[in-house]
Structures are given as structure tokens and as C-alpha cells.
Motif scaffolding. Structure first.
Motif, PDB file in Angstrom:
ATOM      1  N   PHE A 224     -59.841  18.551  76.670  1.00 51.70           N
ATOM      2  CA  PHE A 224     -60.084  18.251  75.655  1.00 51.70           C
ATOM      3  C   PHE A 224     -58.506  19.379  74.710  1.00 51.70           C
ATOM      4  CE2 PHE A 224     -64.024  17.855  77.622  1.00 51.70           C
ATOM      5  CZ  PHE A 224     -64.890  16.532  76.691  1.00 51.70           C
ATOM      6  N   VAL A 225     -58.341  18.839  73.542  1.00 53.36           N
ATOM      7  CA  VAL A 225     -57.673  19.078  72.582  1.00 53.36           C
ATOM      8  C   VAL A 225     -57.964  20.817  72.114  1.00 53.36           C
ATOM      9  CG1 VAL A 225     -56.164  20.004  70.845  1.00 53.36           C
ATOM     10  CG2 VAL A 225     -55.369  17.834  72.829  1.00 53.36           C
ATOM     11  N   TYR A 226     -58.067  21.656  72.648  1.00 57.09           N
ATOM     12  CA  TYR A 226     -59.216  23.105  71.335  1.00 57.09           C
ATOM     13  C   TYR A 226     -58.448  23.658  70.467  1.00 57.09           C
ATOM     14  CZ  TYR A 226     -62.782  26.987  71.674  1.00 57.09           C
ATOM     15  OH  TYR A 226     -63.128  27.629  70.920  1.00 57.09           O
ATOM     16  N   ALA A 227     -56.929  23.497  70.599  1.00 60.63           N
ATOM     17  CA  ALA A 227     -56.574  23.704  69.408  1.00 60.63           C
ATOM     18  C   ALA A 227     -55.215  24.141  69.939  1.00 60.63           C
ATOM     19  CB  ALA A 227     -56.783  25.682  69.028  1.00 60.63           C
ATOM     20  N   THR A 228     -54.201  24.009  68.285  1.00 63.59           N
ATOM     21  CA  THR A 228     -52.961  23.527  68.310  1.00 63.59           C
ATOM     22  C   THR A 228     -52.482  25.055  67.491  1.00 63.59           C
ATOM     23  OG1 THR A 228     -53.042  22.296  66.090  1.00 63.59           O
ATOM     24  CG2 THR A 228     -52.642  21.494  68.379  1.00 63.59           C
ATOM     25  N   LEU A 229     -51.004  25.745  68.607  1.00 61.79           N
ATOM     26  CA  LEU A 229     -50.595  27.185  67.907  1.00 61.79           C
ATOM     27  C   LEU A 229     -48.892  27.611  68.131  1.00 61.79           C
ATOM     28  CD1 LEU A 229     -52.030  29.297  70.135  1.00 61.79           C
ATOM     29  CD2 LEU A 229     -52.187  29.027  67.436  1.00 61.79           C
ATOM     30  N   GLU A 230     -48.280  27.714  67.284  1.00 63.99           N
ATOM     31  CA  GLU A 230     -46.946  27.506  67.149  1.00 63.99           C
ATOM     32  C   GLU A 230     -46.515  27.551  68.614  1.00 63.99           C
ATOM     33  OE1 GLU A 230     -42.781  29.979  65.631  1.00 63.99           O
ATOM     34  OE2 GLU A 230     -44.741  30.371  64.704  1.00 63.99           O
ATOM     35  N   PRO A 231     -45.048  26.961  68.814  1.00 64.45           N
ATOM     36  CA  PRO A 231     -44.993  26.894  70.865  1.00 64.45           C
ATOM     37  C   PRO A 231     -44.031  28.298  70.970  1.00 64.45           C
ATOM     38  CG  PRO A 231     -43.912  25.173  69.229  1.00 64.45           C
ATOM     39  CD  PRO A 231     -44.141  25.607  68.178  1.00 64.45           C
ATOM     40  N   SER A 232     -44.448  28.965  72.557  1.00 68.34           N
ATOM     41  CA  SER A 232     -44.232  30.156  72.212  1.00 68.34           C
ATOM     42  C   SER A 232     -42.703  29.078  73.314  1.00 68.34           C
ATOM     43  CB  SER A 232     -44.860  30.628  73.454  1.00 68.34           C
ATOM     44  OG  SER A 232     -43.676  31.574  74.172  1.00 68.34           O
ATOM     45  N   VAL A 233     -41.125  30.532  73.332  1.00 72.30           N
ATOM     46  CA  VAL A 233     -40.748  30.693  74.050  1.00 72.30           C
ATOM     47  C   VAL A 233     -40.899  30.522  75.365  1.00 72.30           C
ATOM     48  CG1 VAL A 233     -38.568  31.021  71.974  1.00 72.30           C
ATOM     49  CG2 VAL A 233     -40.166  33.240  73.326  1.00 72.30           C
ATOM     50  N   SER A 234     -41.394  31.635  76.015  1.00 74.82           N
ATOM     51  CA  SER A 234     -41.869  31.842  76.977  1.00 74.82           C
ATOM     52  C   SER A 234     -43.295  31.401  78.068  1.00 74.82           C
ATOM     53  CB  SER A 234     -41.598  33.284  77.910  1.00 74.82           C
ATOM     54  OG  SER A 234     -43.257  33.786  76.946  1.00 74.82           O
ATOM     55  N   ALA A 235     -44.271  31.353  77.583  1.00 70.64           N
ATOM     56  CA  ALA A 235     -46.083  31.383  77.688  1.00 70.64           C
ATOM     57  C   ALA A 235     -46.973  31.432  77.048  1.00 70.64           C
ATOM     58  CB  ALA A 235     -46.019  31.505  79.362  1.00 70.64           C
ATOM     59  N   TYR A 236     -47.820  30.996  76.806  1.00 73.06           N
ATOM     60  CA  TYR A 236     -49.388  31.677  75.964  1.00 73.06           C
ATOM     61  C   TYR A 236     -49.551  32.485  77.664  1.00 73.06           C
ATOM     62  CZ  TYR A 236     -48.549  28.417  72.594  1.00 73.06           C
ATOM     63  OH  TYR A 236     -48.387  27.144  71.517  1.00 73.06           O
ATOM     64  N   HIS A 237     -50.400  33.286  76.919  1.00 73.20           N
ATOM     65  CA  HIS A 237     -51.244  34.636  77.184  1.00 73.20           C
ATOM     66  C   HIS A 237     -53.127  34.244  76.980  1.00 73.20           C
ATOM     67  CE1 HIS A 237     -48.026  35.999  79.321  1.00 73.20           C
ATOM     68  NE2 HIS A 237     -47.183  35.359  78.237  1.00 73.20           N
ATOM     69  N   LEU A 238     -54.363  33.642  77.226  1.00 76.82           N
ATOM     70  CA  LEU A 238     -55.112  33.765  77.095  1.00 76.82           C
ATOM     71  C   LEU A 238     -56.203  34.711  77.971  1.00 76.82           C
ATOM     72  CD1 LEU A 238     -53.980  31.222  76.518  1.00 76.82           C
ATOM     73  CD2 LEU A 238     -55.736  30.324  77.283  1.00 76.82           C
ATOM     74  N   ALA A 239     -57.347  35.701  76.930  1.00 81.40           N
ATOM     75  CA  ALA A 239     -57.815  36.204  77.841  1.00 81.40           C
ATOM     76  C   ALA A 239     -59.078  36.197  76.413  1.00 81.40           C
ATOM     77  CB  ALA A 239     -57.923  38.094  77.363  1.00 81.40           C
ATOM     78  N   PHE A 240     -61.105  36.109  76.957  1.00 84.43           N
ATOM     79  CA  PHE A 240     -61.671  36.615  76.284  1.00 84.43           C
ATOM     80  C   PHE A 240     -62.039  37.205  75.601  1.00 84.43           C
ATOM     81  CE2 PHE A 240     -62.131  31.711  77.551  1.00 84.43           C
ATOM     82  CZ  PHE A 240     -62.282  31.127  75.661  1.00 84.43           C
ATOM     83  N   SER A 241     -63.035  37.532  74.899  1.00 83.44           N
ATOM     84  CA  SER A 241     -63.383  39.122  74.558  1.00 83.44           C
ATOM     85  C   SER A 241     -64.557  39.189  74.821  1.00 83.44           C
ATOM     86  CB  SER A 241     -63.295  39.541  72.947  1.00 83.44           C
ATOM     87  OG  SER A 241     -64.007  38.998  72.023  1.00 83.44           O
ATOM     88  N   PRO A 242     -65.053  40.564  74.708  1.00 82.96           N
ATOM     89  CA  PRO A 242     -67.202  40.917  74.891  1.00 82.96           C
ATOM     90  C   PRO A 242     -68.046  39.203  73.842  1.00 82.96           C
ATOM     91  CG  PRO A 242     -65.679  42.498  74.937  1.00 82.96           C
ATOM     92  CD  PRO A 242     -64.628  41.308  74.400  1.00 82.96           C
ATOM     93  N   GLU A 243     -67.306  39.638  73.292  1.00 82.72           N
ATOM     94  CA  GLU A 243     -68.121  38.487  71.919  1.00 82.72           C
ATOM     95  C   GLU A 243     -67.761  37.566  71.733  1.00 82.72           C
ATOM     96  OE1 GLU A 243     -65.605  37.980  68.886  1.00 82.72           O
ATOM     97  OE2 GLU A 243     -65.292  38.238  70.246  1.00 82.72           O
ATOM     98  N   GLY A 244     -66.949  36.953  72.567  1.00 82.52           N
ATOM     99  CA  GLY A 244     -66.489  35.628  72.927  1.00 82.52           C
ATOM    100  C   GLY A 244     -65.261  34.615  72.273  1.00 82.52           C
ATOM    101  N   GLY A 245     -64.168  35.674  71.705  1.00 83.19           N
ATOM    102  CA  GLY A 245     -63.395  34.914  70.738  1.00 83.19           C
ATOM    103  C   GLY A 245     -62.534  34.967  71.762  1.00 83.19           C
ATOM    104  N   LEU A 246     -62.055  33.558  71.885  1.00 82.46           N
ATOM    105  CA  LEU A 246     -60.367  33.110  72.991  1.00 82.46           C
ATOM    106  C   LEU A 246     -59.337  33.599  71.982  1.00 82.46           C
ATOM    107  CD1 LEU A 246     -58.572  32.103  75.199  1.00 82.46           C
ATOM    108  CD2 LEU A 246     -58.459  30.395  73.800  1.00 82.46           C
TER     109      LEU A 246
END
Length: 352
Positions: A224-246
Motif C-alpha cells: 500500500f502507499v502509506y504516505a508521500t514526501l518530498e523526494p530525496s537526493v539520496s535515500a529515505y531513512h526510517l525508524a519507529f519510536s517507542p510510542e509507535g510513530g514512524l
């Protein structure tokens, strides 16, 4: 001196003048700059003080009576700092100094750590370059071993709760699932320039397509498409917090980039704005976020607390990511190597 001996090196304590009051940041890699705050730090003849990091001599960049900026030398093996002025030695002060454990790598994102504490990192290569080894494994004795050799432009790494390693390829837009014995299957495909990876607590995999999309891959492998953002010149980096936010970073051409927070509805907001080239991330157990980035011209790892207050936590150059290790330590990835840091900070548990 071996890697283990350097990590366990003993500190010393000597009292005297000049006096060190504090050092910021409290951790650094070789080449990183630290600020020594105190008194009587400058010689009367306008020469520069001598700053020792263990037995190594640091390069003094700036010096005054109450502030010295020094660069951690390549040969430093401990973080015991002492300033010498006119034949007098200051008290000592400790700073955590990273120790190289793997060279000739090419990480472009966070390393990954399995439930047994083994570290995994990539030799990503340039676009379309097929390298002999795509992913290396560094075991608990810091032995570096080839792990995978069949992924073009291996980029993001993440483990699921079952101990499978997931690897994205920015070359073919696929994510691969790898068993502990190295057996590999294609887990998901057609996700643009697939980069960052992260799992939520329900086992859903999130994939950052640096063209501007965050995908959600369910445990049944529906995409599924979850969200859209401004394109990156290199890469996206992802991490979930203890309270569950991405949380997502993606460097752009701006020097005032954001760490984004995406809620469970896929709604995007700025968590913090004002970083230069933010890349890999990790959370500690208290909910503080650590980001490889620059802050007000100082490069390294930036700590952002849950209220959004930011400060430099580790000084260093060319840092692309980090991961917490058992024992309140961390592994820090630069563009060419991995470094062990005895940090005294407990990472957020990644496995139940």
C-alpha cells in the motif's frame, strides 16, 4: 593493541591545573571535534595548549582561556582527555571515542543488529555496480565475514522478529528476505528506488522510495502507499519510536531539512526542522532520537529529545547511520567503515 583491548582500555585520573569543567559532545569518532570548557586553558605566551586523548596528541583548532576546540586523532584508543599548559596538567575528563571494527565497507544507511548482537552492513556500490560482497556480518568477536553476494546496490537493512534480515535494493526497487543461513527470496517488488526499511510492532514492513513514497507491506505481502514526501537526493531513512510513530529523514538540496513524523493514518508532520543532510536514525529506550546529520554547522549524530530539543551527541564526519548494541553501546556507520562506541545509552528494544 587488538580491538577488544582498545574497547576495554583502562582510564587514568590526574588532578591539577588547568582545569576541565566539561566537554561537549560527550562522544566522538576520530576526526571529530570536541569543545573543552574550563579555566586556565590558554598559555600566557599565546601558544597553544597540548591536548592528549589517552596517549595520543590531538590537533588544537581553537584555544582560549575557557575554551579549547580539539580534533580527536586517528590513533586515539581511549577517551581520557587532559590539557597541558606551561608544564601543568589538568584534571582528566572522559569522552567516549569510537573504535573502528570494520573497514572497506560502503554503508549508505543504518547498520542492522540481530537478536544475538551480530552486526550487518553493506557494500552498496555506485548505481548499477555489482560488488563481490553485498552484505557483511560482524560477529561478537568483531570478525568480519561475507554474508550476501547477490544483491545489486544493497541499501536499507532491517530485522523482523523472527530473525530474518530484510535488504532493499535501490537498483531494482525490490526488498529481499534473508534467513540466518543466507537463503534469500524476493519479498516485495516494484517500489521505485527502495531505500530505508523499518518494521512496526504488528510485523508490517515500511519501505522508503526516495522518489517520494513510503510504502507499507503487510505481513501477507500486500503493498500500500502509506504516505508521500518530498523526494530525496539520496535515500529515505526510517525508524519507529517507542510510542509507535514512524520517523523519516530524506536529505534534499536544502541545508534546513526535517525529520518527519508519520502517524498511523499516514499523516505527515515536521517533528524537527533545521538539520543538514539528515540520514540514519535510532531511538533509545527513553524515546530520544539520534540522527546522523549536522546541526548548526557541527557534523555527527544529533540527539533530539521528545520535546524537540536538539544537541550534538557524537562528533564525527561522514556518518550515515547507527544502531544500538546490547550493553549500552552502539555501532556507527560512516561511508567507509563501522565503529564501536561504548556510549552508556540503552537502545530501544527491537525484538519482543
Amino acid at each position: 593493541m587488538g580491538i577488544r583491548d582498545r574497547i576495554l582500555g583502562q582510564n587514568v585520573s590526574v588532578n591539577g591545573k588547568p582545569h576541565i569543567q566539561s566537554i561537549t559532545p560527550a562522544a566522538a569518532l576520530a576526526g571529530g571535534e570536541i569543545r573543552i570548557h574550563g579555566s586556565h586553558l590558554a598559555p600566557n605566551d599565546l601558544s597553544r595548549p597540548r591536548v592528549h586523548v589517552g596517549e595520543a596528541l590531538a590537533n588544537v583548532v581553537i584555544s582560549s582561556d575557557d575554551l579549547v576546540i580539539a580534533r580527536i586523532p586517528e590513533e586515539a584508543s581511549t577517551g581520557v582527555i587532559q590539557v597541558s599548559v606551561g608544564g601543568q596538567n589538568s584534571n582528566t575528563h572522559e569522552v567516549s571515542v569510537g573504535i573502528g571494527i570494520a573497514e572497506n565497507m560502503h554503508p549508505v544507511a543504518d547498520p542492522a543488529v540481530d537478536p544475538n548482537g551480530n552486526i550487518f552492513t553493506t557494500v552498496s556500490g555506485s548505481r548499477g555496480q555489482k560488488v563481490p560482497v553485498s552484505v557483511y556480518k560482524v560477529d561478537a568477536d568483531y570478525a568480519v565475514k561475507p554474508f550476501l553476494s547477490d544483491i545489486m546496490n544493497a541499501t536499507g537493512l532491517a530485522f523482523d522478529e523472527h530473525g530474518h534480515l530484510f535488504v532493499s535494493s535501490r537498483y531494482d526497487g525490490a526488498v529481499y528476505r534473508v534467513a540466518p543461513n543466507g537463503t534469500m527470496i524476493t519479498y516485495a517488488e516494484s517500489m521505485g528506488v527502495a531505500t530505508g526499511l523499518a518494521f512496526d510492532e504488528d510485523g508490517n514492513l515500511f519501505v522508503g522510495d526516495r522518489s517520494g513514497t513510503i510504502f507499507k507491506v503487510s505481513s501477507q505481502r500486500d503493498i500500500f502507499v502509506y504516505a508521500t514526501l518530498e523526494p530525496s537526493v539520496s535515500a529515505y531513512h526510517l525508524a519507529f519510536s517507542p510510542e509507535g510513530g514512524l520517523y523519516v529523514t530524506g536529505p534534499t538540496t536544502s541545508s534546513f531539512d526535517a525529520v518527519y513524523r508519520i502517524n498511523e493514518k499516514g499523516e505527515v508532520s515536521d517533528f524537527y526542522r533545521g538539520l543538514g543532510r539528515p540520514q540514519g536514525m535510532a531511538f533509545d529506550s527513553a524515546g530520544n532520537l539520534y540522527v546522523a546529520a549536522s546541526l548548526k554547522g557541527q557534523r555527527g549524530i544529533v540527539r533530539i529529545d521528545p520535546t524537540g530539543a536538539a544537541s550534538l551527541a557524537v562528533s564525527g564526519h561522514n556518518i550515515v547511520g547507527l544502531a544500538f548494541l546490547p550493553g549500552k553501546a552502539a555501532v556507527i556507520a560512516t561511508t567507509t567503515a563501522l565503529h564501536y562506541l561504548d556510549w552508556g545509552i540503552e537502545g530501544m528494544p527491537l525484538f519482543g
